[in-house]
Design a protein around this motif. Structure first.
Motif, PDB file in Angstrom:
ATOM      1  N   GLY A   8       0.826  -1.198   0.000  1.00  0.00           N
ATOM      2  CA  GLY A   8       0.000   0.000   0.000  1.00  0.00           C
ATOM      3  C   GLY A   8       0.861   1.249   0.000  1.00  0.00           C
ATOM      4  O   GLY A   8       1.808   1.356   0.773  1.00  0.00           O
ATOM      5  N   VAL A   9       0.548   2.209  -0.865  1.00  0.00           N
ATOM      6  CA  VAL A   9       1.336   3.438  -0.971  1.00  0.00           C
ATOM      7  C   VAL A   9       0.409   4.649  -0.963  1.00  0.00           C
ATOM      8  O   VAL A   9      -0.720   4.589  -1.460  1.00  0.00           O
ATOM      9  N   ASP A  10       0.909   5.741  -0.379  1.00  0.00           N
ATOM     10  CA  ASP A  10       0.151   6.991  -0.415  1.00  0.00           C
ATOM     11  C   ASP A  10       1.062   8.222  -0.445  1.00  0.00           C
ATOM     12  O   ASP A  10       0.597   9.344  -0.265  1.00  0.00           O
ATOM     13  N   GLY A  11       2.363   8.013  -0.662  1.00  0.00           N
ATOM     14  CA  GLY A  11       3.285   9.134  -0.772  1.00  0.00           C
ATOM     15  C   GLY A  11       3.831   9.648   0.538  1.00  0.00           C
ATOM     16  O   GLY A  11       4.712  10.511   0.549  1.00  0.00           O
ATOM     17  N   SER A  12       3.344   9.130   1.655  1.00  0.00           N
ATOM     18  CA  SER A  12       3.792   9.607   2.961  1.00  0.00           C
ATOM     19  C   SER A  12       5.116   8.958   3.359  1.00  0.00           C
ATOM     20  O   SER A  12       5.537   7.961   2.777  1.00  0.00           O
ATOM     21  N   GLU A  13       5.747   9.511   4.386  1.00  0.00           N
ATOM     22  CA  GLU A  13       6.990   8.934   4.895  1.00  0.00           C
ATOM     23  C   GLU A  13       6.753   7.524   5.404  1.00  0.00           C
ATOM     24  O   GLU A  13       7.574   6.617   5.185  1.00  0.00           O
ATOM     25  N   GLN A  14       5.620   7.314   6.070  1.00  0.00           N
ATOM     26  CA  GLN A  14       5.337   5.993   6.631  1.00  0.00           C
ATOM     27  C   GLN A  14       5.168   4.936   5.538  1.00  0.00           C
ATOM     28  O   GLN A  14       5.668   3.820   5.657  1.00  0.00           O
ATOM     29  N   SER A  15       4.473   5.295   4.471  1.00  0.00           N
ATOM     30  CA  SER A  15       4.294   4.301   3.412  1.00  0.00           C
ATOM     31  C   SER A  15       5.593   4.055   2.667  1.00  0.00           C
ATOM     32  O   SER A  15       5.832   2.953   2.169  1.00  0.00           O
ATOM     33  N   GLN A  16       6.473   5.058   2.599  1.00  0.00           N
ATOM     34  CA  GLN A  16       7.761   4.847   1.938  1.00  0.00           C
ATOM     35  C   GLN A  16       8.683   3.949   2.771  1.00  0.00           C
ATOM     36  O   GLN A  16       9.506   3.222   2.218  1.00  0.00           O
ATOM     37  N   VAL A  17       8.532   3.993   4.109  1.00  0.00           N
ATOM     38  CA  VAL A  17       9.255   3.045   4.966  1.00  0.00           C
ATOM     39  C   VAL A  17       8.790   1.620   4.650  1.00  0.00           C
ATOM     40  O   VAL A  17       9.604   0.696   4.498  1.00  0.00           O
ATOM     41  N   ALA A  18       7.468   1.446   4.533  1.00  0.00           N
ATOM     42  CA  ALA A  18       6.930   0.126   4.195  1.00  0.00           C
ATOM     43  C   ALA A  18       7.342  -0.285   2.792  1.00  0.00           C
ATOM     44  O   ALA A  18       7.654  -1.466   2.544  1.00  0.00           O
ATOM     45  N   LEU A  19       7.353   0.664   1.866  1.00  0.00           N
ATOM     46  CA  LEU A  19       7.755   0.367   0.496  1.00  0.00           C
ATOM     47  C   LEU A  19       9.201  -0.116   0.446  1.00  0.00           C
ATOM     48  O   LEU A  19       9.512  -1.121  -0.211  1.00  0.00           O
ATOM     49  N   ALA A  20      10.091   0.587   1.148  1.00  0.00           N
ATOM     50  CA  ALA A  20      11.502   0.187   1.159  1.00  0.00           C
ATOM     51  C   ALA A  20      11.670  -1.204   1.756  1.00  0.00           C
ATOM     52  O   ALA A  20      12.445  -2.031   1.251  1.00  0.00           O
ATOM     53  N   TRP A  21      10.945  -1.486   2.839  1.00  0.00           N
ATOM     54  CA  TRP A  21      11.014  -2.814   3.472  1.00  0.00           C
ATOM     55  C   TRP A  21      10.516  -3.883   2.512  1.00  0.00           C
ATOM     56  O   TRP A  21      11.140  -4.939   2.354  1.00  0.00           O
ATOM     57  N   GLY A  22       9.396  -3.620   1.873  1.00  0.00           N
ATOM     58  CA  GLY A  22       8.825  -4.599   0.965  1.00  0.00           C
ATOM     59  C   GLY A  22       9.694  -4.841  -0.255  1.00  0.00           C
ATOM     60  O   GLY A  22       9.835  -5.983  -0.705  1.00  0.00           O
ATOM     61  N   LEU A  23      10.293  -3.783  -0.799  1.00  0.00           N
ATOM     62  CA  LEU A  23      11.155  -3.940  -1.972  1.00  0.00           C
ATOM     63  C   LEU A  23      12.426  -4.713  -1.618  1.00  0.00           C
ATOM     64  O   LEU A  23      12.903  -5.532  -2.405  1.00  0.00           O
ATOM     65  N   ALA A  24      12.975  -4.441  -0.418  1.00  0.00           N
ATOM     66  CA  ALA A  24      14.166  -5.177   0.014  1.00  0.00           C
ATOM     67  C   ALA A  24      13.844  -6.660   0.160  1.00  0.00           C
ATOM     68  O   ALA A  24      14.630  -7.527  -0.254  1.00  0.00           O
ATOM     69  N   ARG A  25      12.702  -6.963   0.724  1.00  0.00           N
ATOM     70  CA  ARG A  25      12.294  -8.362   0.887  1.00  0.00           C
ATOM     71  C   ARG A  25      12.055  -9.012  -0.476  1.00  0.00           C
ATOM     72  O   ARG A  25      12.443 -10.162  -0.706  1.00  0.00           O
ATOM     73  N   ALA A  26      11.402  -8.278  -1.381  1.00  0.00           N
ATOM     74  CA  ALA A  26      11.140  -8.810  -2.712  1.00  0.00           C
ATOM     75  C   ALA A  26      12.439  -9.100  -3.457  1.00  0.00           C
ATOM     76  O   ALA A  26      12.540 -10.102  -4.181  1.00  0.00           O
ATOM     77  N   THR A  27      13.434  -8.246  -3.273  1.00  0.00           N
ATOM     78  CA  THR A  27      14.737  -8.457  -3.912  1.00  0.00           C
ATOM     79  C   THR A  27      15.388  -9.726  -3.376  1.00  0.00           C
ATOM     80  O   THR A  27      15.924 -10.543  -4.130  1.00  0.00           O
ATOM     81  N   GLU A  28      15.332  -9.908  -2.033  1.00  0.00           N
ATOM     82  CA  GLU A  28      15.929 -11.092  -1.414  1.00  0.00           C
ATOM     83  C   GLU A  28      15.279 -12.383  -1.889  1.00  0.00           C
ATOM     84  O   GLU A  28      15.947 -13.405  -2.065  1.00  0.00           O
ATOM     85  N   ARG A  29      13.972 -12.334  -2.105  1.00  0.00           N
ATOM     86  CA  ARG A  29      13.217 -13.560  -2.379  1.00  0.00           C
ATOM     87  C   ARG A  29      12.764 -13.685  -3.830  1.00  0.00           C
ATOM     88  O   ARG A  29      12.059 -14.647  -4.178  1.00  0.00           O
ATOM     89  N   GLY A  30      13.130 -12.726  -4.661  1.00  0.00           N
ATOM     90  CA  GLY A  30      12.752 -12.791  -6.060  1.00  0.00           C
ATOM     91  C   GLY A  30      11.259 -12.671  -6.291  1.00  0.00           C
ATOM     92  O   GLY A  30      10.701 -13.269  -7.223  1.00  0.00           O
ATOM     93  N   ALA A  31      10.576 -11.888  -5.445  1.00  0.00           N
ATOM     94  CA  ALA A  31       9.127 -11.750  -5.528  1.00  0.00           C
ATOM     95  C   ALA A  31       8.727 -10.627  -6.488  1.00  0.00           C
ATOM     96  O   ALA A  31       9.462  -9.660  -6.679  1.00  0.00           O
ATOM     97  N   ASP A  32       7.558 -10.760  -7.079  1.00  0.00           N
ATOM     98  CA  ASP A  32       6.956  -9.678  -7.851  1.00  0.00           C
ATOM     99  C   ASP A  32       6.275  -8.706  -6.892  1.00  0.00           C
ATOM    100  O   ASP A  32       5.856  -9.091  -5.792  1.00  0.00           O
ATOM    101  N   VAL A  33       6.151  -7.463  -7.312  1.00  0.00           N
ATOM    102  CA  VAL A  33       5.576  -6.422  -6.459  1.00  0.00           C
ATOM    103  C   VAL A  33       4.438  -5.715  -7.191  1.00  0.00           C
ATOM    104  O   VAL A  33       4.561  -5.369  -8.370  1.00  0.00           O
ATOM    105  N   GLU A  34       3.338  -5.525  -6.487  1.00  0.00           N
ATOM    106  CA  GLU A  34       2.250  -4.683  -6.976  1.00  0.00           C
ATOM    107  C   GLU A  34       2.031  -3.565  -5.962  1.00  0.00           C
ATOM    108  O   GLU A  34       1.834  -3.830  -4.777  1.00  0.00           O
ATOM    109  N   LEU A  35       2.088  -2.327  -6.416  1.00  0.00           N
ATOM    110  CA  LEU A  35       1.791  -1.189  -5.561  1.00  0.00           C
ATOM    111  C   LEU A  35       0.304  -0.850  -5.695  1.00  0.00           C
ATOM    112  O   LEU A  35      -0.245  -0.884  -6.794  1.00  0.00           O
TER     113      LEU A  35
END
Length: 281
Positions: A8-35
């Motif tokens: 989930g994204v909304d442009g806020s600092e909090q959602s960007q923290v979640a975005l960074a965490w999710g992207l790092a995890r997706a990179t580690e596990r080779g997962a696809d991402v949908e925002l």
């Protein structure tokens, strides 16, 4: 087939923290991402013009978030969905096509487009997949993955999920069993030392049953057992301060958020000592 993470994204600092965490995890596990960006239509006019403008604004926000994902180095497969509607309903429906839903840790907000904070609790209760809620916290050195054990089916699912997480990350699994003696006014004197010892023995047996089989499945996994005489939420929050992850189980899905999510999961999501994943029973 690779996993799919819905963030989930909304442009806020909090959602960007979640975005960074999710992207790092997706990179580690080779997962696809949908925002996913949801423009809350609760306070919008029902006119076609207003809804069209809201949809356009939602799409612009989504495009900016996809660009941000690329700018911080994510090279995996990322797609996006922008919608106008009721945030919880839209998130619930979108969660059907995800292996993990990732949300930021906002305080409650009624601003259009924001569906975090208290809404994250509702999302965890209604989603069709595990839900990760990500606060902005620091991880302590040699931190592990914390999981609560209580013998329930929901707890068993959480333990299995937490063990896989800890093994993948190469960190300890910290299994916490919290118990409290019955507080009956006027009968405290009946709690002898022998009775307390028997309660602790029962707790040790429960935690042994809870982690049974993990050593065979994950030979290199270090399992730390903690038996705490404290309310479950307090015990888990304290154990998870600075941890890499806290995993808790929910009983299932439904509209009565606190009841069906479970009071422990609900309480942990209110405190958020670290990233929390709520698994599905």
């Amino acid at each position: 087939m690779s996993e799919k993470y819905l963030i989930g994204v909304d442009g806020s600092e909090q959602s960007q923290v979640a975005l960074a965490w999710g992207l790092a995890r997706a990179t580690e596990r080779g997962a696809d991402v949908e925002l996913l960006h949801v423009a809350d239509d609760s306070f919008l006019s029902e006119s076609v013009a207003f809804l069209s403008e809201a949809q356009q604004a939602s799409e612009q926000m989504l495009a900016a978030e996809i660009e941000h994902a690329r700018s911080i180095g994510f090279t995996g497969n990322v797609t996006g969905t922008a919608v106008v509607g009721h945030p919880i309903s839209e998130v619930e429906e979108a969660s059907r096509r995800a292996d993990l839903l990732i949300l930021g840790a906002h305080s409650g907000s009624r601003l259009a487009g924001s569906f975090f904070g208290t809404r994250a609790v509702k999302a965890a209760a209604t989603a069709h997949c595990p839900v990760a809620v990500i606060p902005k916290t620091d991880v302590r050195p040699n931190a592990g993955v914390v999981v609560g054990i209580d013998g329930s089916d929901a707890s068993k699912v959480a333990i299995a999920y937490a063990a896989e997480e800890a093994s993948f990350r190469g960190v300890p699994l910290i299994a916490v069993y919290a118990w409290m003696p019955p507080l009956t006014p006027g009968l405290e004197y009946l709690w002898s030392e022998e009775l307390v010892d028997s309660q602790r023995s029962a707790a040790e047996e429960a935690i042994a049953i809870g982690v049974a089989g993990l050593a065979e499945r994950y030979p290199d996994l270090v399992i730390q057992r903690e038996i705490v005489q404290a309310p479950p939420v307090a015990a888990l929050v304290q154990a998870a301060e600075g941890a890499e992850l806290l995993v808790v189980g929910s009983r299932g899905r439904g509209g009565l958020t606190r009841l069906l999510l479970g009071s422990v999961s609900h309480g942990v999501l209110q405190a958020l000592p670290c990233p929390v994943i709520v698994t599905r029973a």
